[in-house]
Design an enzyme around this catalytic site. Structure first.
Site, PDB file in Angstrom:
ATOM      1  CB  CYS A   1      -0.894   0.044   1.227  1.00 25.35           C
ATOM      2  SG  CYS A   1      -2.186  -1.201   1.253  1.00 25.35           S
TER       3      CYS A   1
ATOM      4  CD  GLU B   1      -2.204   4.023   3.194  1.00 24.63           C
ATOM      5  OE1 GLU B   1      -1.764   3.294   2.273  1.00 24.63           O
ATOM      6  OE2 GLU B   1      -3.406   4.205   3.406  1.00 24.63           O
TER       7      GLU B   1
ATOM      8  CB  CYS C   1      -1.519   0.663   6.195  1.00 25.77           C
ATOM      9  SG  CYS C   1      -0.940   0.234   4.544  1.00 25.77           S
TER      10      CYS C   1
HETATM   11  N1  THU Z   1      -4.512   0.616  -1.032  1.00 26.23           N
HETATM   12  C1  THU Z   1      -3.579   1.491  -0.538  1.00 26.23           C
HETATM   13  O1  THU Z   1      -2.518   1.697  -1.137  1.00 26.23           O
HETATM   14  N2  THU Z   1      -3.857   2.144   0.618  1.00 26.23           N
HETATM   15  C2  THU Z   1      -5.037   2.040   1.307  1.00 26.23           C
HETATM   16  O2  THU Z   1      -5.208   2.704   2.316  1.00 26.23           O
HETATM   17  C3  THU Z   1      -6.086   1.145   0.821  1.00 26.23           C
HETATM   18  C4  THU Z   1      -5.743   0.308  -0.352  1.00 26.23           C
HETATM   19  C5  THU Z   1      -4.243  -0.039  -2.313  1.00 26.23           C
HETATM   20  C6  THU Z   1      -3.952  -1.511  -2.269  1.00 26.23           C
HETATM   21  C7  THU Z   1      -4.364  -1.922  -3.674  1.00 26.23           C
HETATM   22  O3  THU Z   1      -3.282  -1.680  -4.557  1.00 26.23           O
HETATM   23  C8  THU Z   1      -5.487  -0.979  -4.043  1.00 26.23           C
HETATM   24  O4  THU Z   1      -5.372   0.116  -3.152  1.00 26.23           O
HETATM   25  C9  THU Z   1      -6.859  -1.589  -3.932  1.00 26.23           C
HETATM   26  O5  THU Z   1      -7.063  -2.178  -2.704  1.00 26.23           O
END
Ligand code: THU
Length: 141
Positions: free
Chosen positions: A61, A63, A99
């Site tokens: 993710c 974060e 995260c």
């Molecule tokens: N995702 C993030 O990068 N941060 C978040 O807080 C929620 C989800 C990403 C993971 C994945 O690549 C996409 O968003 C869909 O879940």
């Protein structure tokens, strides 16, 4: 002369960096772009985006990308002031459970998380409010 508050200036800078960084999101599977910008107390900015993988569980993710980038460059948790999170969707998003666990360990408990949408609407929350009863290094003793 317009006198902008430090918080407003930080927000504008972090929003601009985050908006630009959405272009770097590697999200061919979900098509859901996320970026996070972390600011230190000594005014340095670290950017992260979501980086997906054909083996879906390996996705990182935004974060965590931002935090790992900052740590890789020597940032310590005491120096972390805030993180802004932005996605390509119309809505404000909040960090996933994985995260939150990482943020609870790597960010100052009193640092601020700014969850933001593309229209600059935002919600603020402190890291210590994100994950009640988090698992910590003390549990390993
Ligand atoms: N995702 C993030 O990068 N941060 C978040 O807080 C929620 C989800 C990403 C993971 C994945 O690549 C996409 O968003 C869909 O879940």
């Amino acid at each position: 002369m317009i006198v902008e508050s430090k918080d407003n200036m930080d927000f504008e800078r972090m929003f601009t960096l985050s908006l630009e960084a959405l272009n770097n999101s590697y999200s061919p599977y979900s098509k859901f772009k996320v970026s996070a910008v972390l600011k230190t107390k000594d005014d340095r900015f670290f950017i992260g985006v979501n980086v997906e993988n054909a083996s879906f569980g390996l996705t990182n993710c935004a974060e965590r990308s931002a935090l790992y980038s900052a740590y890789s460059q020597g940032v310590k948790k005491e120096n972390i002031e805030k993180m802004l999170i932005l996605s390509s969707s119309a809505n404000i998003i909040s960090p996933c459970g994985a995260c939150r666990q990482v943020m609870a360990e790597l960010m100052d408990r009193d640092s601020v998380v700014i969850m933001c949408d593309l229209n600059k609407n935002f919600k603020l929350i402190k890291v210590k409010e994100l994950l009640p009863l988090e698992f910590t290094s003390k549990d390993l003793l």
